[in-house]
Write a protein that holds these residues in place. Structure first.
Motif, short mmCIF file in Angstrom:
data_model
loop_
_atom_site.label_atom_id
_atom_site.label_comp_id
_atom_site.label_asym_id
_atom_site.label_seq_id
_atom_site.Cartn_x
_atom_site.Cartn_y
_atom_site.Cartn_z
N ASP A 1 -1.24 21.07 9.27
CA ASP A 1 -1.89 20.86 10.33
C ASP A 1 -2.57 18.96 11.13
N GLY A 2 -3.76 18.36 10.39
CA GLY A 2 -3.87 17.41 10.15
C GLY A 2 -3.24 15.99 9.70
N LEU A 3 -1.64 16.70 8.52
CA LEU A 3 -1.02 15.91 8.88
C LEU A 3 0.20 15.53 9.69
N ASP A 4 0.21 16.45 10.60
CA ASP A 4 1.77 16.90 11.46
C ASP A 4 1.70 15.99 12.16
N ARG A 5 1.84 16.03 12.94
CA ARG A 5 2.72 15.31 14.96
C ARG A 5 1.80 14.64 14.85
N GLY A 6 2.05 12.50 14.71
CA GLY A 6 1.54 12.38 15.15
C GLY A 6 0.46 11.21 14.04
N TYR A 7 0.37 11.43 13.45
CA TYR A 7 -0.15 10.82 12.08
C TYR A 7 0.71 9.65 11.39
N THR A 8 0.22 8.16 11.75
CA THR A 8 0.78 7.70 10.26
C THR A 8 -0.33 7.26 9.41
N ILE A 9 0.83 7.53 8.30
CA ILE A 9 0.54 6.71 6.51
C ILE A 9 1.06 5.21 6.51
N PRO A 10 0.27 4.64 6.62
CA PRO A 10 0.73 3.59 5.91
C PRO A 10 1.47 2.68 4.37
N GLY A 11 2.18 2.90 4.13
CA GLY A 11 2.95 2.66 3.74
C GLY A 11 3.19 4.06 2.69
N LEU A 12 3.68 4.98 3.90
CA LEU A 12 3.90 6.19 3.64
C LEU A 12 5.81 6.33 2.31
N CYS A 13 5.91 6.50 1.00
CA CYS A 13 6.41 6.11 0.43
C CYS A 13 7.54 7.85 -0.57
N VAL A 14 6.79 8.67 -0.68
CA VAL A 14 6.88 10.00 -1.26
C VAL A 14 6.34 11.04 -0.11
N THR A 15 7.01 11.79 -0.09
CA THR A 15 7.07 13.04 0.92
C THR A 15 7.14 14.18 0.62
N TYR A 16 6.60 15.38 -0.07
CA TYR A 16 6.42 17.02 -0.89
C TYR A 16 6.20 17.41 0.82
N LEU A 17 6.91 18.45 1.17
CA LEU A 17 7.13 18.74 2.16
C LEU A 17 7.25 20.78 1.76
N LYS B 1 0.99 -0.99 -0.47
CA LYS B 1 -0.31 0.27 -0.20
C LYS B 1 0.65 0.98 0.21
N LEU B 2 0.75 2.18 -0.74
CA LEU B 2 2.10 2.76 -1.16
C LEU B 2 1.00 4.80 -1.10
N SER B 3 1.94 5.19 -0.75
CA SER B 3 1.46 6.40 -0.43
C SER B 3 2.03 8.05 -0.95
N MET B 4 1.26 8.83 -0.74
CA MET B 4 2.51 10.13 -0.66
C MET B 4 1.53 11.11 0.26
N MET B 5 2.58 12.52 0.90
CA MET B 5 2.11 13.04 1.17
C MET B 5 2.59 13.98 1.37
N ILE B 6 1.40 15.42 0.87
CA ILE B 6 2.01 16.62 0.26
C ILE B 6 1.51 17.37 1.85
#
Length: 180
Positions: free
Chosen positions: A125-141, A7-12
């Motif tokens: 803020d919802g993606l800030d501290r403490g939220y786990t994203i299964p399969g996080l592979c790409v992060t754009y910050l 399960k691959l995820s991306m977080m922006i």
């Protein structure tokens, strides 16, 4: 097939202002739609030449990735692989999620839902501290460096993620965060 059990995820993880979330979602959606149209055009009776040129550009990028990657047994960049890209892009464009409280609360995500291989979460803020994203592979910050060291470290949660997905992990940061 190559990533069938992932399960691959991306977080922006953008600014806390929701307007920027909408802007990123629109830009990402348009980009993925363009890529989808490009690869889907190849499966028609009348492929468009400039789209064929784009497919060749993707091939150059893929070939470079294959040379530098530590991922074993990557598939050949052939028509079957490109059909799987078309299918994946079609799925991904339905899984671009605004992860903020614009509808009253941050959305609940069923990470175990069948048939969903990947998601793109866009938020602040919802993606800030403490939220786990299964399969996080790409992060754009694309946000400013945090004042608190603790907050900055929490945002850097992509460090130490699953060894199994490490070859797929990509991180994109502004220079001021890299230098922090």
């Amino acid at each position: 097939k190559h990533l069938a059990d992932f399960k691959l995820s991306m977080m922006i993880h953008t600014h806390r202002e929701r307007q920027s979330h909408d802007t990123y979602r629109e830009e990402i959606s348009n980009l993925i739609d363009d890529w989808y149209q490009t690869f889907a055009s190849e499966n028609t009776n009348m492929p468009v030449q400039y789209l064929s040129d784009e497919i060749e550009e993707f091939k150059k990028i893929y070939d470079n990735f294959a040379k530098t990657s530590k991922i074993p047994n990557l598939p050949k960049y052939d028509i079957e692989f490109r059909k799987s890209i078309t299918k994946a892009l079609n799925e991904i464009r339905r899984q671009i999620i605004l992860f903020n409280a614009s509808s009253g609360r941050i959305p609940d995500i069923d990470w175990d839902a069948g048939g969903v291989m990947s998601r793109i979460l866009i938020g602040g803020d919802g993606l800030d501290r403490g939220y786990t994203i299964p399969g996080l592979c790409v992060t754009y910050l694309p946000r400013r460096r945090a004042i608190s060291v603790d907050t900055q470290q929490q945002r850097a949660r992509f460090f130490g993620y699953r060894k199994r997905t490490l070859p797929y992990t990509k991180i994109y940061l502004p220079d001021d965060i890299i230098d922090a």
